[in-house]
Motif scaffolding. Structure first.
Motif, PDB file in Angstrom:
ATOM      1  N   GLN A  73       0.838  -1.194   0.000  1.00  0.00           N
ATOM      2  CA  GLN A  73       0.000   0.000   0.000  1.00  0.00           C
ATOM      3  C   GLN A  73       0.881   1.256   0.000  1.00  0.00           C
ATOM      4  OE1 GLN A  73      -3.363  -0.149  -0.294  1.00  0.00           O
ATOM      5  NE2 GLN A  73      -3.040  -2.345  -0.515  1.00  0.00           N
ATOM      6  N   TYR A  74       0.297   2.373  -0.379  1.00  0.00           N
ATOM      7  CA  TYR A  74       1.045   3.618  -0.504  1.00  0.00           C
ATOM      8  C   TYR A  74       1.775   4.022   0.785  1.00  0.00           C
ATOM      9  CZ  TYR A  74       2.089   8.473  -1.629  1.00  0.00           C
ATOM     10  OH  TYR A  74       2.726   9.667  -1.828  1.00  0.00           O
ATOM     11  N   ILE A 100       5.854   4.545   1.064  1.00  0.00           N
ATOM     12  CA  ILE A 100       6.531   5.766   1.527  1.00  0.00           C
ATOM     13  C   ILE A 100       7.490   5.433   2.663  1.00  0.00           C
ATOM     14  CG2 ILE A 100       6.195   8.000   2.700  1.00  0.00           C
ATOM     15  CD1 ILE A 100       5.541   8.090  -0.295  1.00  0.00           C
ATOM     16  N   HIS A 101       7.043   4.643   3.614  1.00  0.00           N
ATOM     17  CA  HIS A 101       7.885   4.250   4.746  1.00  0.00           C
ATOM     18  C   HIS A 101       9.128   3.498   4.273  1.00  0.00           C
ATOM     19  CE1 HIS A 101       8.984   2.977   8.773  1.00  0.00           C
ATOM     20  NE2 HIS A 101       9.076   1.752   8.304  1.00  0.00           N
ATOM     21  N   GLU A 102       8.920   2.495   3.411  1.00  0.00           N
ATOM     22  CA  GLU A 102      10.032   1.689   2.888  1.00  0.00           C
ATOM     23  C   GLU A 102      10.997   2.553   2.080  1.00  0.00           C
ATOM     24  OE1 GLU A 102      10.736  -1.715   3.118  1.00  0.00           O
ATOM     25  OE2 GLU A 102       9.151  -1.861   4.622  1.00  0.00           O
ATOM     26  N   ALA A 103      10.452   3.407   1.228  1.00  0.00           N
ATOM     27  CA  ALA A 103      11.286   4.233   0.361  1.00  0.00           C
ATOM     28  C   ALA A 103      12.096   5.241   1.170  1.00  0.00           C
ATOM     29  CB  ALA A 103      10.429   4.943  -0.683  1.00  0.00           C
ATOM     30  N   LYS A 104      11.492   5.843   2.183  1.00  0.00           N
ATOM     31  CA  LYS A 104      12.238   6.782   3.017  1.00  0.00           C
ATOM     32  C   LYS A 104      13.440   6.085   3.644  1.00  0.00           C
ATOM     33  CE  LYS A 104       9.746   9.695   5.665  1.00  0.00           C
ATOM     34  NZ  LYS A 104       8.587  10.140   6.500  1.00  0.00           N
ATOM     35  N   ALA A 105      13.225   4.889   4.144  1.00  0.00           N
ATOM     36  CA  ALA A 105      14.318   4.143   4.778  1.00  0.00           C
ATOM     37  C   ALA A 105      15.378   3.739   3.758  1.00  0.00           C
ATOM     38  CB  ALA A 105      13.761   2.909   5.495  1.00  0.00           C
ATOM     39  N   LYS A 106      14.957   3.186   2.631  1.00  0.00           N
ATOM     40  CA  LYS A 106      15.901   2.687   1.631  1.00  0.00           C
ATOM     41  C   LYS A 106      16.677   3.828   0.974  1.00  0.00           C
ATOM     42  CE  LYS A 106      16.283  -1.075   0.431  1.00  0.00           C
ATOM     43  NZ  LYS A 106      17.196  -2.122   0.903  1.00  0.00           N
ATOM     44  N   TYR A 118      20.314   6.749  -5.933  1.00  0.00           N
ATOM     45  CA  TYR A 118      18.851   6.776  -5.785  1.00  0.00           C
ATOM     46  C   TYR A 118      18.183   5.761  -6.716  1.00  0.00           C
ATOM     47  CZ  TYR A 118      18.689  11.094  -2.967  1.00  0.00           C
ATOM     48  OH  TYR A 118      18.796  12.035  -1.981  1.00  0.00           O
ATOM     49  N   THR A 119      18.658   5.690  -7.943  1.00  0.00           N
ATOM     50  CA  THR A 119      18.060   4.768  -8.918  1.00  0.00           C
ATOM     51  C   THR A 119      18.221   3.328  -8.465  1.00  0.00           C
ATOM     52  OG1 THR A 119      18.421   6.322 -10.727  1.00  0.00           O
ATOM     53  CG2 THR A 119      18.145   4.009 -11.323  1.00  0.00           C
ATOM     54  N   GLN A 120      19.413   2.969  -8.038  1.00  0.00           N
ATOM     55  CA  GLN A 120      19.653   1.600  -7.582  1.00  0.00           C
ATOM     56  C   GLN A 120      18.843   1.284  -6.327  1.00  0.00           C
ATOM     57  OE1 GLN A 120      23.933   1.799  -7.380  1.00  0.00           O
ATOM     58  NE2 GLN A 120      24.159   1.202  -9.518  1.00  0.00           N
ATOM     59  N   GLN A 121      18.766   2.231  -5.410  1.00  0.00           N
ATOM     60  CA  GLN A 121      17.988   2.014  -4.188  1.00  0.00           C
ATOM     61  C   GLN A 121      16.492   1.964  -4.490  1.00  0.00           C
ATOM     62  OE1 GLN A 121      19.658   5.370  -2.111  1.00  0.00           O
ATOM     63  NE2 GLN A 121      21.042   4.078  -0.909  1.00  0.00           N
ATOM     64  N   PHE A 122      16.044   2.791  -5.428  1.00  0.00           N
ATOM     65  CA  PHE A 122      14.622   2.771  -5.779  1.00  0.00           C
ATOM     66  C   PHE A 122      14.233   1.430  -6.390  1.00  0.00           C
ATOM     67  CE2 PHE A 122      10.814   3.489  -8.217  1.00  0.00           C
ATOM     68  CZ  PHE A 122      10.020   4.159  -7.299  1.00  0.00           C
ATOM     69  N   GLN A 133      15.327  -1.386  -5.558  1.00  0.00           N
ATOM     70  CA  GLN A 133      15.159  -2.323  -4.450  1.00  0.00           C
ATOM     71  C   GLN A 133      13.824  -2.126  -3.745  1.00  0.00           C
ATOM     72  OE1 GLN A 133      18.687  -2.028  -2.043  1.00  0.00           O
ATOM     73  NE2 GLN A 133      19.999  -2.712  -3.700  1.00  0.00           N
ATOM     74  N   VAL A 134      13.267  -0.928  -3.820  1.00  0.00           N
ATOM     75  CA  VAL A 134      11.920  -0.671  -3.284  1.00  0.00           C
ATOM     76  C   VAL A 134      10.872  -1.146  -4.284  1.00  0.00           C
ATOM     77  CG1 VAL A 134      10.310   1.117  -2.510  1.00  0.00           C
ATOM     78  CG2 VAL A 134      12.739   1.310  -1.943  1.00  0.00           C
ATOM     79  N   LEU A 135      11.112  -0.901  -5.557  1.00  0.00           N
ATOM     80  CA  LEU A 135      10.159  -1.256  -6.605  1.00  0.00           C
ATOM     81  C   LEU A 135       9.984  -2.770  -6.736  1.00  0.00           C
ATOM     82  CD1 LEU A 135       8.422  -0.185  -9.016  1.00  0.00           C
ATOM     83  CD2 LEU A 135      10.468  -0.517 -10.430  1.00  0.00           C
ATOM     84  N   GLY A 136      11.078  -3.509  -6.676  1.00  0.00           N
ATOM     85  CA  GLY A 136      11.040  -4.955  -6.895  1.00  0.00           C
ATOM     86  C   GLY A 136       9.958  -5.690  -6.125  1.00  0.00           C
ATOM     87  N   PRO A 137       9.873  -5.513  -4.804  1.00  0.00           N
ATOM     88  CA  PRO A 137       8.863  -6.236  -4.033  1.00  0.00           C
ATOM     89  C   PRO A 137       7.412  -5.822  -4.330  1.00  0.00           C
ATOM     90  CG  PRO A 137      10.653  -5.537  -2.602  1.00  0.00           C
ATOM     91  CD  PRO A 137      10.856  -4.880  -3.928  1.00  0.00           C
TER      92      PRO A 137
END
Length: 137
Positions: free
Chosen positions: A2-3, A7-13, A94-98, A100-104
């Motif tokens: 969910q959104y 946001i929580h995951e992306a802020k951390a990653k 940022y791209t590489q970390q994003f 890792q957020v996008l994958g799941p």
């Protein structure tokens, strides 16, 4: 996912403090990826994401989402850097970390489709990226 969880995951990653920073990075990444993808690939990806992220993809007109402009990974990083107003090293991180957020958030099949449309030099972008199915194992 969910959104709010995104946001929580992306802020951390991404090691950022605000939702706006997450959205800026998300927009730069998704717009750049959408510029590269052809046909309805961006919409197919967006269909697996929270509605707010699909809306970011749809900020690009349907005609432009369909173009499939070809460029190498180095230019991908440069375009993200330009959109964010940061240096290329920061945009690369940022791209590489994003990713890792996008994958799941997407299926293995969808991630594979995206990867198969990109040139081989994009392989590093997919290293250490797990999908929803990978995470469930």
């Amino acid at each position: 996912m969910q959104y709010p969880e995104f946001i929580h995951e992306a802020k951390a990653k991404l090691s950022v403090d605000t939702e706006q920073e997450v959205l800026d990075i998300t927009r730069a990444f998704l717009h750049t990826l959408t510029e590269h993808l052809a046909g309805n690939a961006a919409d197919n990806l967006g269909a697996q994401l929270p509605a707010q992220l699909l809306d970011i993809i749809r900020e690009i007109s349907p005609e432009d989402r369909d173009q499939g402009e070809r460029f190498k990974l180095a230019e991908f990083y440069e375009r993200v850097a330009d959109k964010l107003g940061v240096d290329t090293d920061t945009a690369t991180r940022y791209t590489q970390q994003f990713m890792q957020v996008l994958g799941p958030m997407v299926t293995h099949s969808e991630l594979h489709k995206i990867k198969s449309t990109l040139s081989d030099d994009y392989a590093p972008l997919f290293e250490n990226v797990t999908t929803a199915q990978d995470a469930a194992r």
